[in-house]
Design a protein around this motif. Structure first.
Motif, PDB file in Angstrom:
ATOM      1  N   MET B 111     -19.454 -32.188 -36.603  1.00 60.16           N
ATOM      2  CA  MET B 111     -19.865 -33.056 -35.539  1.00 60.16           C
ATOM      3  C   MET B 111     -20.354 -31.808 -34.478  1.00 60.16           C
ATOM      4  SD  MET B 111     -18.522 -36.511 -33.884  1.00 60.16           S
ATOM      5  CE  MET B 111     -17.767 -35.619 -32.609  1.00 60.16           C
ATOM      6  N   ALA B 112     -19.433 -30.624 -34.344  1.00 59.92           N
ATOM      7  CA  ALA B 112     -19.626 -29.708 -33.049  1.00 59.92           C
ATOM      8  C   ALA B 112     -21.581 -29.013 -33.301  1.00 59.92           C
ATOM      9  CB  ALA B 112     -18.838 -29.425 -32.665  1.00 59.92           C
ATOM     10  N   GLY B 113     -21.709 -29.106 -34.740  1.00 62.79           N
ATOM     11  CA  GLY B 113     -22.408 -28.379 -35.089  1.00 62.79           C
ATOM     12  C   GLY B 113     -23.887 -28.954 -34.645  1.00 62.79           C
ATOM     13  N   VAL B 114     -24.007 -30.217 -35.280  1.00 62.28           N
ATOM     14  CA  VAL B 114     -24.504 -31.365 -35.378  1.00 62.28           C
ATOM     15  C   VAL B 114     -25.394 -31.618 -33.779  1.00 62.28           C
ATOM     16  CG1 VAL B 114     -25.614 -32.943 -36.796  1.00 62.28           C
ATOM     17  CG2 VAL B 114     -24.694 -31.719 -38.404  1.00 62.28           C
ATOM     18  N   VAL B 115     -24.118 -32.116 -33.471  1.00 63.20           N
ATOM     19  CA  VAL B 115     -24.159 -32.654 -32.644  1.00 63.20           C
ATOM     20  C   VAL B 115     -25.193 -31.788 -31.188  1.00 63.20           C
ATOM     21  CG1 VAL B 115     -23.260 -33.821 -29.950  1.00 63.20           C
ATOM     22  CG2 VAL B 115     -22.446 -34.702 -32.223  1.00 63.20           C
ATOM     23  N   SER B 116     -23.934 -30.084 -30.964  1.00 64.69           N
ATOM     24  CA  SER B 116     -24.637 -29.505 -30.665  1.00 64.69           C
ATOM     25  C   SER B 116     -26.133 -29.501 -30.203  1.00 64.69           C
ATOM     26  CB  SER B 116     -24.109 -27.861 -29.906  1.00 64.69           C
ATOM     27  OG  SER B 116     -23.900 -27.836 -31.332  1.00 64.69           O
ATOM     28  N   VAL B 117     -26.141 -28.887 -31.930  1.00 70.97           N
ATOM     29  CA  VAL B 117     -27.897 -28.375 -32.311  1.00 70.97           C
ATOM     30  C   VAL B 117     -28.930 -29.346 -32.124  1.00 70.97           C
ATOM     31  CG1 VAL B 117     -29.233 -27.930 -33.935  1.00 70.97           C
ATOM     32  CG2 VAL B 117     -27.673 -26.750 -33.883  1.00 70.97           C
ATOM     33  N   GLY B 118     -28.476 -31.170 -32.098  1.00 69.73           N
ATOM     34  CA  GLY B 118     -29.103 -32.298 -31.332  1.00 69.73           C
ATOM     35  C   GLY B 118     -29.458 -31.956 -30.299  1.00 69.73           C
ATOM     36  N   ILE B 119     -28.271 -31.601 -29.607  1.00 69.10           N
ATOM     37  CA  ILE B 119     -29.080 -31.900 -28.102  1.00 69.10           C
ATOM     38  C   ILE B 119     -30.114 -30.346 -27.230  1.00 69.10           C
ATOM     39  CG2 ILE B 119     -27.638 -30.314 -25.720  1.00 69.10           C
ATOM     40  CD1 ILE B 119     -25.375 -32.192 -26.668  1.00 69.10           C
ATOM     41  N   ALA B 120     -29.600 -28.872 -28.375  1.00 71.73           N
ATOM     42  CA  ALA B 120     -30.379 -27.903 -28.727  1.00 71.73           C
ATOM     43  C   ALA B 120     -32.171 -28.696 -29.039  1.00 71.73           C
ATOM     44  CB  ALA B 120     -30.202 -27.270 -29.192  1.00 71.73           C
ATOM     45  N   VAL B 121     -32.489 -29.490 -29.643  1.00 69.46           N
ATOM     46  CA  VAL B 121     -33.366 -29.592 -29.927  1.00 69.46           C
ATOM     47  C   VAL B 121     -34.169 -30.822 -29.241  1.00 69.46           C
ATOM     48  CG1 VAL B 121     -34.885 -30.426 -32.114  1.00 69.46           C
ATOM     49  CG2 VAL B 121     -33.192 -28.904 -32.682  1.00 69.46           C
TER      50      VAL B 121
END
Lengths: 314, 307
Positions: B111-121
């Protein structure tokens, strides 16, 4: 050369100003009123007012920022709440420890990464190349704090070959200092070695296809000479530049490495500051690291300038 | 007369092998998505990456259905027990099942990987499009801010932000996401600048298409592949960053399980219970390796120079 450097410094100035705004802005992220936390449980209005005046919190934000910048320019980054020492002094004490760790890690990374990259490029498509690539990707994927823990378990606890943690200044006992730093430096250097290997391989593959390498081979030069004298020397420029740019990764990696091996350096300072809510120290560290990165960037450009004769002629 | 719909069906889809169709039909085989998929499938290491990631995703999704103990349930009668039939990966310092914590910890990491990359994107791509497409002072401001943030090492920035925002998994994800944003701004900006110079974009301008339409129809689809590759590789970095923050006590808070916090506790019991440190590290390594392999494979498959 001087003109080149001055131009680079001028280009970096807006970035430095923005970093200072960002670092100053960090404290505005803090939830609640910082003065209330400092005023203690009694929260005497007079004490609160005194603290507001002392830290200029009654001034408008731009005025606060300018006062902070003025302090930073004269080396005053505030006082550590925990130790009551000036932040600059604290950073000055811890930085040499991290620099020793970083230099040793870089040596490890270069000794492993560069020859592996050359070998992998020269033997492209063979088992050696495949193994080197797998090892490099594993090096990039392994969390360095876990690698550190496992090495402590094996090398220090089970085999008792090296000390598990601690720090000995080189001025006190050089050999013991190196011995204590061997494991942390290896841990910190692993990911960098992998990065260097991949870049060296890529740079060498580009150079090995070039006309002058073909000419050198056609002249009947020994393969070793062709690779080291002709190919590697030309592939060196991007590698040197990259090495300078790895500074940021080294400092960030040092945070965890120092934590695991209980090394009293820059990284441990930031973690301790975070847990003691010593925000002036956190701000100081972010500022110094960013400035260090910019300086390393300028040095990387200078190295590129020195190593690339075409750029010098322009 | 009654119609006979069942027998009147023209084909039997189940018997057709889509691969054969793609290989036989020159039009289908030439379609970029088929070419990319074919190339990706032939990339053995990328497939291995996909399998690794898939395994951990399934593990995280189906954690509640697996026959494992509650990850937070303590058992004072089974403190620091070595792996056994009752506890396959052993127990921790307060008798919690390591396997169970590992399985549930996958949720926090992924979740941390996907959500933080989602924020960055979500922040990085629009800012990069603005900077690259409009240029001028918009580009100047965005690029200078990006350079300033890129000057602070990723983890130091994430630690500082997490420290100021307060320790929690949500704040760690925000901190990692914001720290990774500059990379996406810079990548998108560069891609947009090169796509903007293409003839088809100039043509779209010439026929009077509006800017949002040009961005949506021509620019965005063309910048998507490199963004996708970068996102996959950044998930790997973000998972390590989350584990690092949790290891330092700035991420997932106890008793909720996370691989980083498991390692943080385990380092105090290395000699007595080495299994506590071994498994979370192996899990982080495998999932990060999976995303790295997947990212490398996607890069090769999506790189037009490779076709």
């Amino acid at each position: 050369m001087l003109n080149f450097l001055l131009r680079r410094v001028a280009i970096a100035l807006p970035t430095v100003i923005l970093i200072s705004i960002f670092v100053f802005g960090l404290q505005k992220l803090l939830p609640g009123d910082p003065v209330l936390a400092m005023a203690g449980e009694e929260r005497d209005p007079e004490v609160i007012e005194f603290l507001r005046e002392k830290y200029r919190l009654n001034d408008p934000v731009p005025v606060q920022y300018l006062a902070w910048v003025k302090g930073a320019l004269t080396g005053d980054l505030g006082i550590s709440l925990r130790t009551n020492q000036p932040v600059t002094e604290l950073i000055g004490q811890k930085l040499p420890v991290t620099i020793q760790l970083a230099v040793m890690a870089l040596i490890f990374a270069m000794v492993i990464g560069i020859p592996a990259g050359i070998l992998s490029a020269v033997k492209k498509g063979t088992v050696t190349d495949y193994v080197a690539n797998v090892v490099a990707l594993s090096g990039l994927s392994i969390p360095n704090f876990w690698l550190g823990i496992m090495l402590i378990l094996l090398v220090a606890v089970n085999w008792q070959l090296l000390p598990a943690s601690g720090y000995v200044p080189p001025s006190e006992d050089l050999w013991l200092s190196i011995k204590t730093m061997l494991m942390p430096a290896f841990v910190l250097g692993t990911a960098l070695a992998a990065t260097l290997m991949r870049h060296t391989r890529s740079a060498m593959l580009g150079v090995l296809k070039s006309d002058y390498v073909r000419t050198a081979r056609a002249k009947g030069l020994a393969e070793r000479r062709v690779i080291l004298r002709h190919a590697f020397r030309n592939a060196l420029t991007p590698i040197v530049t990259l090495t300078a740019l790895l500074f940021g990764e080294l400092i960030a990696g040092a945070v965890l490495t120092e934590q695991i091996f209980t090394i009293p350096g820059f990284g441990k300072l930031v973690v301790d500051a975070v847990f003691n809510r010593d925000y002036a120290v956190v701000q100081g560290i972010v500022l110094v690291t960013a400035l260090g990165f910019i300086v390393m960037n300028i040095l990387a450009d200078a190295a590129y300038f020195v190593l690339n004769p075409r750029l010098r002629k322009q | 007369m009654m119609a006979q719909p069942a027998t009147a069906q023209p084909a039997t889809p189940a018997t057709i092998d889509p691969q054969t169709v793609v290989a036989d039909d020159p039009v289908l085989a030439a379609r970029p998505e088929n070419r990319v998929w074919k190339k990706f499938r032939s990339h053995k290491s990328a497939m291995l990456g996909g399998i690794l990631v898939g395994f951990f995703v399934l593990m995280a999704v189906f954690a509640p259905l697996l026959p494992i103990p509650d990850p937070t349930a303590t058992d004072w009668g089974a403190v620091r027990k070595a792996p056994s039939a009752a506890h396959w990966l052993g127990t921790d310092e307060i008798g919690r099942d390591v396997l169970s914590r590992l399985v549930w910890g996958a949720r926090a990491s992924l979740m941390a990987g996907v959500v933080s990359v989602g924020i960055a994107v979500a922040f990085g791509v629009p800012l990069g499009i603005l900077a690259g497409y409009f240029g001028g002072w918009t580009d100047g401001i965005i690029s200078r801010c990006t350079e300033a943030l890129l000057a602070v090492p990723f983890l130091i920035l994430a630690i500082a932000l997490a420290a100021f925002l307060g320790p929690s998994l949500t704040n760690a994800m925000i901190a990692i996401g914001l720290s990774a944003t500059p990379v996406f701004v810079r990548l998108t900006r560069g891609q947009v600048i090169s796509v903007k110079a293409e003839d088809y974009v100039e043509g779209a301008h010439a026929i009077g298409l509006s800017t949002p339409k040009i961005l949506r129809r021509y620019v965005f689809p063309n910048i998507l592949p490199p963004v996708l590759v970068q996102a996959t590789l950044t998930i790997a970095t973000a998972i390590i960053a989350e584990a690092s923050l949790s290891f330092l006590g700035l991420g997932q808070q106890p008793p909720a399980p996370s691989w980083g916090s498991m390692l943080n506790t385990a380092k105090n019991f290395l000699a007595q219970a080495p299994w506590m440190a071994m498994w979370p590290g192996i899990a982080i390594f495998l999932v990060v390796l999976g995303f790295n392999l997947l990212g490398d494979g996607l890069r090769d498959a999506l790189d037009p120079r490779e076709h």
